[in-house]
Design an enzyme around this catalytic site. Structure first.
Site, PDB file in Angstrom:
ATOM      1  N   THR A 161      41.839  34.785 -26.724  1.00 20.29           N
ATOM      2  CA  THR A 161      43.201  35.336 -26.881  1.00 20.29           C
ATOM      3  C   THR A 161      43.396  35.668 -28.366  1.00 20.29           C
ATOM      4  O   THR A 161      42.936  36.702 -28.820  1.00 20.29           O
ATOM      5  CB  THR A 161      44.283  34.361 -26.370  1.00 20.29           C
ATOM      6  OG1 THR A 161      44.129  33.092 -27.010  1.00 20.29           O
ATOM      7  CG2 THR A 161      44.199  34.196 -24.866  1.00 20.29           C
ATOM      8  N   LYS A 187      37.286  29.022 -25.531  1.00 18.13           N
ATOM      9  CA  LYS A 187      38.329  29.758 -26.240  1.00 18.13           C
ATOM     10  C   LYS A 187      39.405  28.757 -26.620  1.00 18.13           C
ATOM     11  O   LYS A 187      39.558  27.707 -25.984  1.00 18.13           O
ATOM     12  CB  LYS A 187      38.914  30.870 -25.386  1.00 18.13           C
ATOM     13  CG  LYS A 187      39.753  30.464 -24.216  1.00 18.13           C
ATOM     14  CD  LYS A 187      41.209  30.156 -24.348  1.00 18.13           C
ATOM     15  CE  LYS A 187      41.991  30.920 -25.344  1.00 18.13           C
ATOM     16  NZ  LYS A 187      43.431  30.489 -25.303  1.00 18.13           N
ATOM     17  N   THR A 198      41.738  20.715 -23.246  1.00 22.53           N
ATOM     18  CA  THR A 198      42.402  21.306 -24.391  1.00 22.53           C
ATOM     19  C   THR A 198      42.640  22.771 -24.367  1.00 22.53           C
ATOM     20  O   THR A 198      43.461  23.301 -25.063  1.00 22.53           O
ATOM     21  CB  THR A 198      41.431  21.186 -25.576  1.00 22.53           C
ATOM     22  OG1 THR A 198      41.343  19.867 -25.890  1.00 22.53           O
ATOM     23  CG2 THR A 198      41.895  21.971 -26.753  1.00 22.53           C
ATOM     24  N   GLU A 284      44.730  29.041 -35.201  1.00 26.30           N
ATOM     25  CA  GLU A 284      45.526  30.189 -35.631  1.00 26.30           C
ATOM     26  C   GLU A 284      45.873  30.085 -37.112  1.00 26.30           C
ATOM     27  O   GLU A 284      46.485  29.119 -37.556  1.00 26.30           O
ATOM     28  CB  GLU A 284      46.791  30.303 -34.780  1.00 26.30           C
ATOM     29  CG  GLU A 284      46.452  30.808 -33.381  1.00 26.30           C
ATOM     30  CD  GLU A 284      47.640  30.830 -32.439  1.00 26.30           C
ATOM     31  OE1 GLU A 284      47.553  31.544 -31.435  1.00 26.30           O
ATOM     32  OE2 GLU A 284      48.632  30.136 -32.694  1.00 26.30           O
ATOM     33  N   ASN A 406      52.464  33.356 -34.981  1.00 26.70           N
ATOM     34  CA  ASN A 406      53.291  32.745 -33.940  1.00 26.70           C
ATOM     35  C   ASN A 406      54.738  33.177 -33.944  1.00 26.70           C
ATOM     36  O   ASN A 406      55.477  32.903 -33.008  1.00 26.70           O
ATOM     37  CB  ASN A 406      53.177  31.228 -34.016  1.00 26.70           C
ATOM     38  CG  ASN A 406      51.863  30.787 -33.429  1.00 26.70           C
ATOM     39  OD1 ASN A 406      51.614  31.025 -32.256  1.00 26.70           O
ATOM     40  ND2 ASN A 406      51.007  30.215 -34.258  1.00 26.70           N
ATOM     41  N   THR A 411      54.920  40.254 -29.332  1.00 30.09           N
ATOM     42  CA  THR A 411      55.400  41.607 -29.669  1.00 30.09           C
ATOM     43  C   THR A 411      54.357  42.413 -30.433  1.00 30.09           C
ATOM     44  O   THR A 411      53.292  41.933 -30.721  1.00 30.09           O
ATOM     45  CB  THR A 411      56.699  41.494 -30.499  1.00 30.09           C
ATOM     46  OG1 THR A 411      56.489  40.544 -31.528  1.00 30.09           O
ATOM     47  CG2 THR A 411      57.832  41.086 -29.622  1.00 30.09           C
TER      48      THR A 411
END
Lengths: 411, 411
Positions: A161, A187, A198, A284, A406, A411
């Site tokens: 992702t 992933k 997880t 991230e 995040n 969007t």
């Protein structure tokens, strides 16, 4: 014990290995159109029905694909394929979501000519949106599997992702004089704070092992690997780690009485640990991997608790991002742990630099500490001096990019 | 019950009130040089020895001033003054830190001509650095107290660290036909995730109430106010909430048999809730206050657990910062709670917008949701439809500035 096995070179890492290194597996991935331009649908297929084991998220909101996968596994205790999509988590989608996951399973089974209950289903992506089933249907029809490195890369990419890199690992060893391998792909980048499984992790092995013994090994290994990483403290609705063992290596059945049982567990553990660390490093917005080693705890479990508390602290994560050796924040994290702690016996080191010795601050060179914190891997050592318990945890730093990613995920 | 009291206007908010509104208290703050140019040393003094109550951090690493304050309170059960510094937490400072906290107490007692054990000590700032005692000594000598608004502001400022604004609150009511007030001042911006007390909070009241009854009320109130806010999930070594009750209002002793007991508890609760919300709103880097209301839980405690889990989720916090109505992240947070949850009965609303009804997504207007999330207060409602339990929690969004502030706190 396990470390000793690695040291003795009884098991070896296969640097470019992955889910296709064990014999008898194929995989593939395609762009089904769920995402704008990234591969988003993948499949792993075993030549023969494989024994299997899985662990799942502890979230109250287990997504529909997890329910369906559990139904498949509880039916005959074997799997021959797993079909996975990214972009849509198919979570919090009610009855429709459950039907969609069943349909995804049926489409894969039909294509492969195998029973529906021999197929596992996994999804990852946005929660609360319905699956675009016409795209899934067309995608499964088109999906081709193979056993070369291109197909492996396609699968590894299709399950991602917000991940920046593919995650794969493989270890092999001789068991009964035969080569046995465990390979994996995973992933996971955000919503990572395992409490059981997880993220999505798929492992293959050509070992001959029953589903029961594989489950035992996977649960043991998950507690010290996938469950010890944290990116943001949030547990997903879709987390799953799945292993298929097709027996193609031809070894004697592995179980706790087999003289090389621990070698197999170590293969599984090293593969899972490698994937877990790859996930933490690719958290991230992460710029650094943080590895925490805790010793001297009352138990291994308490050591792991403390490690994860430190790895999960926003204040520790931002300090590491800013290369600020503010060990008071490590104290803050240890301080709130449920584990037994005597503040007067705690040692803390950052790499080789001792910061706290028996609860008392030790003067250190701020410049050296700062330089150390500029590395892309930062190690924190904590010794509680209370018992024999030890454990590790992995996390990443918290950067501006975490907020950026995040604050605008959908969007 | 409590809400009803406020609705009946039995208690009233004193908009500019604070620790000097209750009769018989003075305070002050000065720049002792612990920080570059901000007031950093403050004191509250009661005209008479006051009954008192306190709650402390649950961190394993309680800082030296907390140890000394507990010794003071356990000595005679009364306090007449509290001396507070910012910049240095005096935590993880071993024997020297303990001696420094004792010395700080002695200096204040000497200046005021009262017993040392009638003085409480509090510190906030960087962990693991020693107090600059010559500056503390000179500062205490110079510190002047008064009962006007300038002195109140000086105290409110002296206790701040990375806070952007002063935090004060006051409520009063008629008890036994006499005016009784509860006022407070607080600091707290980062390392905020109470598990007992949270930050520094100092409350004064002119109520006549024993230390035992005050302690009972404070513990009850803390669980639904200070313990329900979270900024970053980290618990400090120095958190403390302290109340002094000097009896100057002249009411009959307040206890659970007094007909107006609940009015007093409500005064304390509203003052604490106001300070708690001010802390959450002023969280490091925060642009918005997030208020979570949970109903239909199996117990009030479970409702509070879920509220705090949502308020503490980095993914919820970043989504609110980015004005992205990604309610799947609220699901992620509820999902990992230890509380009882049936995924098929959960409702979630953002302000007036229903996002999830009985576990099924409800279509909503993204643009209206986005506009709502641009407000500086965002309300999230969760109804579990399982029982009568309800509770609230408060947090703030997670912004680039949180990272900026915490990547360079000490430098």
């Amino acid at each position: 014990m396990y470390q000793a096995l690695t040291d003795q070179k009884l098991i070896k890492e296969i640097p470019d290995g992955g889910i296709l290194t064990p014999k008898g597996f194929k995989c593939g991935g395609i762009h089904a159109g769920l995402r704008y331009n990234k591969l988003d649908l993948g499949m792993i297929v075993s030549e023969a029905a494989a024994n299997c084991a899985a662990v799942y998220t502890t979230s109250h909101f287990q997504a529909a694909p997890l329910v369906v996968t559990q139904e498949s596994i509880s039916s005959d205790g074997v799997l021959q394929a797993v079909v996975v999509n990214s972009a849509c988590a198919n979570a919090c989608t009610g009855e429709q979501g459950y039907k969609d996951a069943l349909r995804m399973r049926a489409l894969a089974a039909e294509k492969l000519g195998i029973p529906e209950t021999h197929v596992a289903v996994a999804s990852t992506g946005v929660i609360g949106e319905f699956m675009q089933m016409e795209k899934i249907e067309a995608g499964i029809a088109k999906l081709a599997v193979g056993n070369d490195s291109e197909h492996a890369k396609d699968f590894q990419t299709a399950i991602l992702t917000t991940d920046l890199v593919m995650k794969h690992a493989c270890y092999s060893a001789d068991i009964d004089g035969l080569t046995v391998s465990v390979g994996g792909a995973a992933k996971g980048s955000g919503m990572i704070h395992p409490n059981m499984a997880t993220m999505l992790g798929f492992l293959t092995t050509d070992a001959n092992i029953s589903s029961a013994d594989l489950t035992y090994a996977l649960q043991e290994v998950t507690n010290t690997t996938f469950n010890q990483i944290t990116v943001d403290g949030d547990t997903s609705t879709n987390d799953m780690v799945l292993v298929m063992a097709n027996g193609a290596a031809g070894n004697e059945p592995l179980n706790r009485d087999h003289p090389e049982w621990l070698i197999f567990v170590e293969l599984l553990k090293e593969s899972c640990a490698s994937l877990a660390k790859q996930i933490a490093r690719d958290g991230e917005g992460a710029t650094k991997l943080i590895e925490i080693s805790v010793s001297g705890a009352m138990s291994d479990e308490e050591a792991r608790m403390i490690g994860k508390q430190i790895a999960g602290s926003n204040l520790v994560k931002t300090a590491v991002y800013g290369a600020d050796a503010n060990w008071g924040r490590i104290i803050g994290a240890i301080g709130q742990s449920q584990a037994t702690v005597n503040p007067k016996t705690v040692d803390i080191s950052l790499g080789d630099l001792i910061m706290l010795k028996e609860g008392t601050p030790i003067a250190f060179d701020e410049e050296i500490a700062r330089e150390y914190l500029m590395n892309d891997k930062v190690e924190i050592f904590v010794d509680l001096h209370l018992g024999e318990g030890k454990g590790m945890a992995w996390g990443c730093d918290l950067s501006y990019d975490y907020v950026k990613i995040n604050a605008s995920y959908r969007t």
